[in-house]
Every structure is written in structure tokens, then in C-alpha cells.
Write a protein that holds these residues in place. Structure first.
Motif, mmCIF file in Angstrom:
data_model
loop_
_atom_site.group_PDB
_atom_site.id
_atom_site.type_symbol
_atom_site.label_atom_id
_atom_site.label_comp_id
_atom_site.label_asym_id
_atom_site.label_seq_id
_atom_site.Cartn_x
_atom_site.Cartn_y
_atom_site.Cartn_z
ATOM 1 N N ILE A 1 -40.977 -11.049 -88.545
ATOM 2 C CA ILE A 1 -39.965 -12.101 -88.702
ATOM 3 C C ILE A 1 -38.573 -11.547 -88.408
ATOM 4 C CG2 ILE A 1 -38.832 -13.601 -90.394
ATOM 5 C CD1 ILE A 1 -41.603 -13.969 -91.700
ATOM 6 N N CYS A 2 -38.282 -10.329 -88.867
ATOM 7 C CA CYS A 2 -36.975 -9.723 -88.587
ATOM 8 C C CYS A 2 -36.763 -9.554 -87.087
ATOM 9 C CB CYS A 2 -36.850 -8.380 -89.302
ATOM 10 S SG CYS A 2 -36.598 -8.482 -91.085
ATOM 11 N N ARG A 3 -37.785 -9.086 -86.397
ATOM 12 C CA ARG A 3 -37.666 -8.927 -84.939
ATOM 13 C C ARG A 3 -37.441 -10.276 -84.257
ATOM 14 N NH1 ARG A 3 -42.854 -4.878 -84.694
ATOM 15 N NH2 ARG A 3 -41.750 -2.894 -84.989
ATOM 16 N N ALA A 4 -38.192 -11.287 -84.690
ATOM 17 C CA ALA A 4 -38.051 -12.615 -84.090
ATOM 18 C C ALA A 4 -36.666 -13.193 -84.376
ATOM 19 C CB ALA A 4 -39.141 -13.541 -84.616
ATOM 20 N N LEU A 5 -36.168 -12.979 -85.584
ATOM 21 C CA LEU A 5 -34.819 -13.443 -85.915
ATOM 22 C C LEU A 5 -33.782 -12.765 -85.027
ATOM 23 C CD1 LEU A 5 -35.012 -13.447 -89.823
ATOM 24 C CD2 LEU A 5 -34.493 -15.436 -88.410
ATOM 25 N N ALA A 6 -33.923 -11.453 -84.864
ATOM 26 C CA ALA A 6 -32.957 -10.716 -84.044
ATOM 27 C C ALA A 6 -32.999 -11.188 -82.599
ATOM 28 C CB ALA A 6 -33.252 -9.217 -84.125
ATOM 29 N N GLU A 7 -34.188 -11.479 -82.092
ATOM 30 C CA GLU A 7 -34.314 -11.986 -80.724
ATOM 31 C C GLU A 7 -33.626 -13.332 -80.560
ATOM 32 O OE1 GLU A 7 -38.501 -11.984 -80.242
ATOM 33 O OE2 GLU A 7 -38.622 -9.840 -79.729
ATOM 34 N N ARG A 8 -33.498 -14.075 -81.676
ATOM 35 C CA ARG A 8 -32.882 -15.406 -81.638
ATOM 36 C C ARG A 8 -31.421 -15.393 -82.073
ATOM 37 N NH1 ARG A 8 -38.135 -15.603 -82.173
ATOM 38 N NH2 ARG A 8 -39.395 -17.411 -81.562
ATOM 39 N N GLY A 9 -30.838 -14.216 -82.212
ATOM 40 C CA GLY A 9 -29.403 -14.142 -82.454
ATOM 41 C C GLY A 9 -28.959 -13.746 -83.842
ATOM 42 N N GLY B 1 -28.264 -4.589 -81.702
ATOM 43 C CA GLY B 1 -26.877 -4.449 -82.108
ATOM 44 C C GLY B 1 -26.567 -5.097 -83.439
ATOM 45 N N ALA B 2 -27.578 -5.196 -84.292
ATOM 46 C CA ALA B 2 -27.398 -5.869 -85.581
ATOM 47 C C ALA B 2 -26.715 -4.944 -86.589
ATOM 48 C CB ALA B 2 -28.748 -6.321 -86.130
ATOM 49 N N GLU B 3 -26.036 -5.552 -87.535
ATOM 50 C CA GLU B 3 -25.492 -4.830 -88.688
ATOM 51 C C GLU B 3 -26.559 -4.872 -89.776
ATOM 52 O OE1 GLU B 3 -22.124 -5.329 -92.203
ATOM 53 O OE2 GLU B 3 -22.031 -6.608 -90.399
ATOM 54 N N VAL B 4 -26.995 -3.702 -90.226
ATOM 55 C CA VAL B 4 -28.121 -3.636 -91.159
ATOM 56 C C VAL B 4 -27.782 -2.728 -92.336
ATOM 57 C CG1 VAL B 4 -30.594 -3.224 -91.414
ATOM 58 C CG2 VAL B 4 -29.666 -3.832 -89.163
ATOM 59 N N SER B 5 -28.054 -3.215 -93.524
ATOM 60 C CA SER B 5 -27.964 -2.393 -94.733
ATOM 61 C C SER B 5 -29.315 -2.382 -95.408
ATOM 62 C CB SER B 5 -26.886 -2.933 -95.682
ATOM 63 O OG SER B 5 -27.077 -4.315 -95.940
ATOM 64 N N CYS B 6 -29.589 -1.313 -96.161
ATOM 65 C CA CYS B 6 -30.884 -1.145 -96.812
ATOM 66 C C CYS B 6 -30.697 -0.911 -98.308
ATOM 67 C CB CYS B 6 -31.643 0.033 -96.215
ATOM 68 S SG CYS B 6 -32.119 -0.174 -94.482
ATOM 69 N N GLU B 7 -31.707 -1.304 -99.064
ATOM 70 C CA GLU B 7 -31.684 -1.118 -100.513
ATOM 71 C C GLU B 7 -33.090 -0.797 -100.989
ATOM 72 O OE1 GLU B 7 -30.430 -3.689 -104.509
ATOM 73 O OE2 GLU B 7 -29.838 -4.380 -102.503
ATOM 74 N N ALA B 8 -33.187 0.234 -101.827
ATOM 75 C CA ALA B 8 -34.483 0.607 -102.404
ATOM 76 C C ALA B 8 -34.738 -0.248 -103.643
ATOM 77 C CB ALA B 8 -34.483 2.081 -102.767
ATOM 78 N N VAL B 9 -35.899 -0.912 -103.667
ATOM 79 C CA VAL B 9 -36.260 -1.789 -104.782
ATOM 80 C C VAL B 9 -37.700 -1.529 -105.175
ATOM 81 C CG1 VAL B 9 -36.703 -4.177 -105.456
ATOM 82 C CG2 VAL B 9 -34.617 -3.617 -104.224
ATOM 83 N N ASP B 10 -37.929 -1.310 -106.457
ATOM 84 C CA ASP B 10 -39.280 -1.122 -106.975
ATOM 85 C C ASP B 10 -39.573 -2.263 -107.942
ATOM 86 O OD1 ASP B 10 -41.699 -0.349 -107.925
ATOM 87 O OD2 ASP B 10 -41.047 1.598 -108.720
ATOM 88 N N LEU B 11 -40.429 -3.179 -107.533
ATOM 89 C CA LEU B 11 -40.749 -4.331 -108.384
ATOM 90 C C LEU B 11 -41.527 -3.938 -109.635
ATOM 91 C CD1 LEU B 11 -41.774 -6.955 -105.677
ATOM 92 C CD2 LEU B 11 -39.580 -6.758 -106.867
ATOM 93 N N LEU B 12 -42.038 -2.702 -109.652
ATOM 94 C CA LEU B 12 -42.800 -2.240 -110.805
ATOM 95 C C LEU B 12 -41.948 -1.443 -111.786
ATOM 96 C CD1 LEU B 12 -46.112 -1.126 -109.052
ATOM 97 C CD2 LEU B 12 -45.551 -3.342 -110.066
#
Length: 245
Positions: free
Chosen positions: A25-33, A59-70
Motif C-alpha cells: 500500500i505504501c508503494r502504491a500510495l507513493a506511485e500515486r503522489g 523522493g518522499a519525506e519519511v519518518s519512522c517510529e518503533a512501536v511494540d504493541l505487546l
């Protein structure tokens, strides 16, 4: 169910971003702008790999966050940024066999697929956010439709998630913010490999393309479409037959 294409998605917040379907989904979103992503996952290394791809290819702006649902203590998420799309694709099958006799494993399955998501969903669907256009997509599962002896902890957790999100859906009725609940059948991924007939598995890329045809659709839908009649049959099976599933 309301169908609408709506405006273009320019930013996306993704919980469970290392899942196979979320990556597609992320790749498809990026392909669509889409040019702004915030990716949340437990596996930070894999998350950074996706982030680099989105930056380098699109050329996207991307940030990451570590999340542990457990995590033993639930978080109190805070959003300092508004996103067009909030995608919740986190979840885990867990060890169904072990969960039958191990309460800790049973609890982890429930937390990974339902209770651990509640703080995030509560923060997303805030009184302020739902006054503005945007969308929330939440992945539940067709396993929520009927209890099965093979994975009833997972099915129960997904059923809880489904009903919780149905409440969010109804709460947002008539508001600019669209809630979309996705009861997913088998999607080809490491999680389903060896556990699902290949003929019943949809590709993540096809799921992504189908969802993005109407990104601001509201309601509860079964994906891919052919699982709808299949689950209609499963729900009506006699107990003796269902006990073998």
C-alpha cells in the motif's frame, strides 16, 4: 457503504508498516503522489528499509517510529501532525496451538490484534480530527466472522477489533472523516505461507490497487471480494462441519 474517490492522499501514517500488505500500500500510495509517510513498526531495521525505498524511489519525506504493541504499559499516543490517511495493518497470528493451554500466549494474541491498538485508534479518531477530511483504514479479518477451533483466539481478537471500529464508523457518520474496516481473507505473505491454499491468497499489490480505487470509501468490506460469498457459506455451516475447520 458509501463510495467516493475523494481528494488525493498526500500523506500517510502507517501502523504495522512492515507487514506485506502495508508495504504494498505504501508503494502504491507513493506511485500515486503521496510524499509524506510516518511508519510505525516493531522491526526498526525492516522499517528503515522501506523508508529508504520511499525516499530514494519517490523522493518522499519519511519518518519512522518503533512501536511494540505487546509493551506491558499502554502508550498514550500524541499526534502533532495531521495525515490524510491513517492505515492500521498491525497484527499477528501468534501460536494458536500454544494459546490453548498458555494464557500468556492467548493474551499476547489479543493484545497484538485488538487491545494494543485501542490507544492508537482512540488518538486517531479524536473529536478534532474527525471534523476534517481524512480516512482511517483498519485491517480486521474474515476470521472474525465465525469461531474456528484452529485459531479462535485470533478470530476473537479480530472480532473485537471489528466491533470497536464499527463504533468508530458510526461515530463518524455524517462527518468529513471516513472510517473503512477491511475484513481480509488470505493475503500472500510470510504469515500465511504454508497455512493457506495459494489459490485463496490475493497478492498484496492487488489488494493495494483495489483499495486505492476508492480511498475515501466508508463502511465494512470483505477483501478480496471473493471471500464475501465464501464466508457467507462458512457462517452457515453446521457445527459438526465447522469443528473441522
Amino acid at each position: 457503504m458509501t463510495n467516493t474517490t475523494g481528494p488525493t492522499i498526500r500523506s500517510a501514517w502507517v501502523l504495522g508498516s512492515t507487514s506485506t500488505v502495508a508495504i504494498a500500500i505504501c508503494r502504491a500510495l507513493a506511485e500515486r503522489g503521496c510524499r509524506r509517510f510516518h511508519l510505525l513498526a516493531r522491526n526498526l531495521e525492516r522499517n528503515q528499509t522501506l523508508a529508504r525505498e520511499l525516499r530514494d524511489r519517490f523522493g518522499a519525506e519519511v519518518s519512522c517510529e518503533a512501536v511494540d504493541l505487546l509493551a506491558p504499559q499502554p502508550l498514550q499516543p500524541q499526534f502533532g501532525e495531521v495525515f490524510d490517511l491513517y492505515l492500521v495493518a498491525a497484527g499477528s497470528l501468534g501460536d494458536a496451538e500454544r494459546a490453548r493451554s498458555d494464557a500468556a500466549e492467548a493474551q499476547e494474541i489479543t493484545q497484538a490484534n485488538y487491545t494494543g491498538l485501542i490507544p492508537w485508534l482512540t488518538a486517531i479518531v479524536s473529536p478534532e480530527r474527525i471534523q476534517q477530511p481524512g480516512a482511517l483504514w483498519v485491517f480486521s479479518s474474515v476470521a472474525a466472522d465465525r469461531g474456528r477451533p484452529s485459531n479462535y483466539h485470533y478470530g476473537a481478537a479480530k472480532a473485537g477489533l471489528l466491533r470497536f471500529c464499527e463504533g468508530l464508523l458510526l461515530r463518524c457518520h455524517g462527518m468529513p472523516f471516513a472510517v473503512r474496516i477491511l475484513k481480509a481473507g488470505f493475503i500472500a505473505s510470510p504469515m500465511t505461507e504454508g497455512k493457506a491454499p495459494p489459490a485463496l491468497c490475493a497478492s498484496p499489490e492487488q489488494i493495494a490497487a483495489d483499495l486505492l480505487r476508492r480511498p475515501f470509501r466508508r463502511g465494512i468490506e470483505t477483501i478480496p471480494w471473493w471471500w464475501r460469498p465464501l464466508m457467507a457459506v462458512v457462517r452457515r455451516l453446521p457445527a459438526g462441519v465447522a469443528a473441522k475447520l
